[in-house]
Structure formats: C-alpha cells, structure tokens
Design a protein around this motif. Sequence first.
Motif, PDB file in Angstrom:
ATOM      1  N   PHE A  73     -62.698 112.822  20.854  1.00 28.43           N
ATOM      2  CA  PHE A  73     -61.635 112.463  19.923  1.00 28.43           C
ATOM      3  C   PHE A  73     -60.255 112.695  20.539  1.00 28.43           C
ATOM      4  O   PHE A  73     -59.351 111.856  20.381  1.00 28.43           O
ATOM      5  CB  PHE A  73     -61.785 113.267  18.641  1.00 28.43           C
ATOM      6  CG  PHE A  73     -60.822 112.877  17.547  1.00 28.43           C
ATOM      7  CD1 PHE A  73     -60.963 111.666  16.891  1.00 28.43           C
ATOM      8  CD2 PHE A  73     -59.772 113.708  17.196  1.00 28.43           C
ATOM      9  CE1 PHE A  73     -60.077 111.290  15.892  1.00 28.43           C
ATOM     10  CE2 PHE A  73     -58.885 113.349  16.198  1.00 28.43           C
ATOM     11  CZ  PHE A  73     -59.031 112.135  15.550  1.00 28.43           C
ATOM     12  N   VAL A 133     -57.328 109.993  21.136  1.00 33.85           N
ATOM     13  CA  VAL A 133     -55.967 110.168  20.621  1.00 33.85           C
ATOM     14  C   VAL A 133     -54.950 110.027  21.743  1.00 33.85           C
ATOM     15  O   VAL A 133     -53.923 109.343  21.600  1.00 33.85           O
ATOM     16  CB  VAL A 133     -55.827 111.538  19.924  1.00 33.85           C
ATOM     17  CG1 VAL A 133     -54.362 111.823  19.599  1.00 33.85           C
ATOM     18  CG2 VAL A 133     -56.662 111.572  18.649  1.00 33.85           C
ATOM     19  N   TYR A 182     -54.792 106.227  22.906  1.00 36.53           N
ATOM     20  CA  TYR A 182     -54.129 105.340  21.949  1.00 36.53           C
ATOM     21  C   TYR A 182     -52.662 105.715  21.754  1.00 36.53           C
ATOM     22  O   TYR A 182     -51.841 104.845  21.447  1.00 36.53           O
ATOM     23  CB  TYR A 182     -54.881 105.349  20.617  1.00 36.53           C
ATOM     24  CG  TYR A 182     -56.177 104.580  20.676  1.00 36.53           C
ATOM     25  CD1 TYR A 182     -56.210 103.257  21.124  1.00 36.53           C
ATOM     26  CD2 TYR A 182     -57.391 105.155  20.299  1.00 36.53           C
ATOM     27  CE1 TYR A 182     -57.396 102.548  21.192  1.00 36.53           C
ATOM     28  CE2 TYR A 182     -58.586 104.455  20.361  1.00 36.53           C
ATOM     29  CZ  TYR A 182     -58.581 103.151  20.816  1.00 36.53           C
ATOM     30  OH  TYR A 182     -59.758 102.440  20.894  1.00 36.53           O
ATOM     31  N   ILE A 234     -58.682 101.678  16.364  1.00 43.69           N
ATOM     32  CA  ILE A 234     -58.320 102.965  15.765  1.00 43.69           C
ATOM     33  C   ILE A 234     -59.026 103.156  14.426  1.00 43.69           C
ATOM     34  O   ILE A 234     -59.455 104.262  14.083  1.00 43.69           O
ATOM     35  CB  ILE A 234     -56.789 103.070  15.606  1.00 43.69           C
ATOM     36  CG1 ILE A 234     -56.137 103.125  16.992  1.00 43.69           C
ATOM     37  CG2 ILE A 234     -56.405 104.301  14.799  1.00 43.69           C
ATOM     38  CD1 ILE A 234     -54.619 103.055  16.962  1.00 43.69           C
ATOM     39  N   THR A 235     -59.176 102.077  13.664  1.00 41.74           N
ATOM     40  CA  THR A 235     -59.891 102.162  12.385  1.00 41.74           C
ATOM     41  C   THR A 235     -61.343 102.563  12.587  1.00 41.74           C
ATOM     42  O   THR A 235     -61.876 103.438  11.888  1.00 41.74           O
ATOM     43  CB  THR A 235     -59.829 100.813  11.650  1.00 41.74           C
ATOM     44  OG1 THR A 235     -58.462 100.435  11.460  1.00 41.74           O
ATOM     45  CG2 THR A 235     -60.520 100.900  10.302  1.00 41.74           C
ATOM     46  N   VAL A 286     -62.638 104.147  15.208  1.00 45.26           N
ATOM     47  CA  VAL A 286     -62.681 105.525  15.712  1.00 45.26           C
ATOM     48  C   VAL A 286     -62.539 106.522  14.564  1.00 45.26           C
ATOM     49  O   VAL A 286     -63.266 107.519  14.479  1.00 45.26           O
ATOM     50  CB  VAL A 286     -61.570 105.749  16.759  1.00 45.26           C
ATOM     51  CG1 VAL A 286     -61.374 107.238  17.043  1.00 45.26           C
ATOM     52  CG2 VAL A 286     -61.909 105.007  18.043  1.00 45.26           C
ATOM     53  N   THR A 287     -61.612 106.251  13.646  1.00 44.85           N
ATOM     54  CA  THR A 287     -61.393 107.155  12.508  1.00 44.85           C
ATOM     55  C   THR A 287     -62.611 107.212  11.602  1.00 44.85           C
ATOM     56  O   THR A 287     -63.036 108.295  11.165  1.00 44.85           O
ATOM     57  CB  THR A 287     -60.166 106.701  11.701  1.00 44.85           C
ATOM     58  OG1 THR A 287     -59.020 106.632  12.565  1.00 44.85           O
ATOM     59  CG2 THR A 287     -59.874 107.670  10.572  1.00 44.85           C
ATOM     60  N   LEU A 288     -63.208 106.044  11.332  1.00 41.22           N
ATOM     61  CA  LEU A 288     -64.382 105.999  10.462  1.00 41.22           C
ATOM     62  C   LEU A 288     -65.579 106.720  11.064  1.00 41.22           C
ATOM     63  O   LEU A 288     -66.375 107.338  10.345  1.00 41.22           O
ATOM     64  CB  LEU A 288     -64.758 104.536  10.172  1.00 41.22           C
ATOM     65  CG  LEU A 288     -63.792 103.747   9.282  1.00 41.22           C
ATOM     66  CD1 LEU A 288     -64.215 102.285   9.222  1.00 41.22           C
ATOM     67  CD2 LEU A 288     -63.734 104.340   7.886  1.00 41.22           C
ATOM     68  N   GLY A 304     -64.423 110.883  11.892  1.00 46.20           N
ATOM     69  CA  GLY A 304     -64.094 111.697  10.725  1.00 46.20           C
ATOM     70  C   GLY A 304     -65.286 112.453  10.170  1.00 46.20           C
ATOM     71  O   GLY A 304     -65.278 113.695  10.110  1.00 46.20           O
ATOM     72  N   TYR A 325     -71.661 107.793   8.086  1.00 50.46           N
ATOM     73  CA  TYR A 325     -71.682 107.451   9.511  1.00 50.46           C
ATOM     74  C   TYR A 325     -72.994 106.817   9.963  1.00 50.46           C
ATOM     75  O   TYR A 325     -73.064 106.270  11.062  1.00 50.46           O
ATOM     76  CB  TYR A 325     -71.290 108.650  10.387  1.00 50.46           C
ATOM     77  CG  TYR A 325     -72.340 109.696  10.656  1.00 50.46           C
ATOM     78  CD1 TYR A 325     -73.344 109.496  11.596  1.00 50.46           C
ATOM     79  CD2 TYR A 325     -72.304 110.926  10.017  1.00 50.46           C
ATOM     80  CE1 TYR A 325     -74.288 110.460  11.865  1.00 50.46           C
ATOM     81  CE2 TYR A 325     -73.238 111.910  10.285  1.00 50.46           C
ATOM     82  CZ  TYR A 325     -74.225 111.668  11.212  1.00 50.46           C
ATOM     83  OH  TYR A 325     -75.164 112.632  11.474  1.00 50.46           O
ATOM     84  N   THR A 367     -70.452 103.035   8.539  1.00 51.52           N
ATOM     85  CA  THR A 367     -69.756 102.753   9.796  1.00 51.52           C
ATOM     86  C   THR A 367     -70.406 101.607  10.564  1.00 51.52           C
ATOM     87  O   THR A 367     -69.704 100.696  11.018  1.00 51.52           O
ATOM     88  CB  THR A 367     -69.687 104.020  10.673  1.00 51.52           C
ATOM     89  OG1 THR A 367     -68.964 105.030   9.972  1.00 51.52           O
ATOM     90  CG2 THR A 367     -68.986 103.733  11.985  1.00 51.52           C
TER      91      THR A 367
END
Length: 338
Positions: A235, A239, A242, A268-269, A271-273, A276, A299, A303
């Motif tokens: 992660f 970060v 990006y 990014i969407t 990765v966040t989903l 998280g 997940y 996802t």
Amino acid sequence: MLSTLIDICFSHIQVTKEKSFPKSMNETNHSRVTEFVLLGLSNSQELQPFLFLIFSLLYLAILLGNFLIILTVSSDSRLHTPMYFLLANLSFIDICVASFATPKMIADFLVECKTISFNACLAQIFFVHLFTGSEMVILVSMAYDRYVAICKPLRYMTVMSRHVCIVLVLISWCVGFIHTTSQLAFTVHLPFCGPNQVDSFFYDLPLVTKLACIDTYVVSLLIVADSGFLSLSSFLLLVLSYTVILITVRSRSSASMAKARSTLTAHITVVTLFFGPCIFIYVWPFSGYSVDKVLAVFYTIFTPILNPVIYTLRNKEMKAAMSKLRSRYLKSGQVLRS
C-alpha cells in the motif's frame, strides 16, 4: 474430485502434526477436531434462498465480467500493451479470489449443516493468501507501469518490455506463494480439540487461531505481522507511486494528461477498494466477527465484480475493443444462421 485432491495434498501435514506435537493431558480428554462448521452469512433459514440467488448472480457476473476483459485484451492487437497485459492478469486473479470460497458458500445456502473438513480449511487458507498476495503485487506492478508511462514516456516501451511484464507477473505469484506458505506454517501444527464453529463463510487465519486449544497470542501477532507487512508495504509503494504520478500530471495540462487522470482514477479506486478491507482485517485486528464478515464479502465478492466495471466504464479503448468484439461475434452468428 476436488475433495480427493485436497486430501492428498494435505494428508502429510496431518501426519507431521500428530508426530511433532504429542497430546498433553488436557488434549487426551478430547477428540481431535477433523471438521468445522461454517455459520455462513446468516442463521435465518428464510434468507437462505434469497442469498443463494443474489450471490449466484454476483458470482456469475464476476466470471463473465473478468473473462470478458481477458478475451477482449487477448483478441484485440491494439490492447497488446503492458497496461492491458497486467489488467488481464488482474482479472484472472480476481476470478481466482472469487472462486476459492464463493462456490462453497453458495452451495451451503441450500444445506442446513455447513461443514468443511480440516484439509479443505487448509486449502482455503492456502488459496486466499496465494491469490490476495499475488493481487497486491500485481496492483503495485500496474502502478509502476503507470509511473513509467507518465513520468518517463520516452523510455516506456524499453522499460516495460514484454519480458519485464512476464517477470512482474511471475514475481507476483512467487510473492503470493511465499506469503501463503509462511501463513500456513502458523496453522498446520495448531491443536484443535474444542469448539469447531467458524462464524464466517470461509476459513481464514484470524478465525483459526481463536479455535485452537492453546494460547495463540504469539501466533496471532506473527500472523498479523506477516500479513500486515505485505499489505502495508504494498500500500505504501502504491501511495508513493501515485503521489509522484499525480504531481507529474498536475504540472502538465495536455490532452494526454487528461487521459492519464482518467486512468489513474480507475487505478486508485481499485487499490482503495482492495486494500481497505485487507488492511482493516489484518492490520487492525480489533474488529468484531460481524465486521470482518462484511469486509470478507467485500474483498472476495464486490471487489472482483467492481474491477471490470471500473476499468471498462472509464476506458474508451476497452469500450471500443468490446464493441468490436461484440460486432465480430454478431456477424459470425449471422453467417452461421444464413
């Protein structure tokens, strides 16, 4: 056949476990647990047919959506680029993530007693950490691909050659295998002689340690440290990548940068989903069973179904390739009928 394969793969583990850990005085009064009961998503019998229908449709959508991406990328020569090669591999892993436990969960909606053998439990632990570990590295590889494409465009085809892409995919599976092997090592020697109910729809390590007959505080810390290291390191790399990309994009205002922003938003969407729920479950191990159950559904089900939607709706090249693929199959169908 799957049950037979699992029994063959993990039978030696049980033998090693019995030889390495002799029974204590407390354990001799209990029979060793050979199967577990999965409580599933809900205890309500009235909800079981409804959940069966909903999750059957969701699983079918996962298979169709991700197979469509793989077929589209492989059949259109314009999509034979590093980004779409990695995207096709992500879709394949998403199919695997959704398939290691979802078919069992769907079948369990139709039966009252939801049991799973110890060998099958080990298989689920092996596959969930293999696939999720591989997906983390694939997402990092996709971020690296976008970093090279946007920040070093003149060297893109040299850096992201076909050979490099294949190596990145192989590394993702190797990392997943090493991760799942280390996680499985924490489990195979745990003695289970007491409760055998798992409050989830699949068997995972945070639930396993709570059922063991011994104090598993140290083992739980090692499990969290192992999964937490992989999750947090991946992660943080994402970060960092990006952040650099967004700074580069912000300093430019060309039409190509507008396309880059759209692509980055999708990445990014996703990765966040994905990260998280994983980070919340393993790095923040203080949530309750009900919260973990919802996050596990997210997940493993949502996802993988959202990834095809996110990558296709915001990508003109993918939509154009899918339209071309649909037209090709419609024409071939008309020719066959005529």
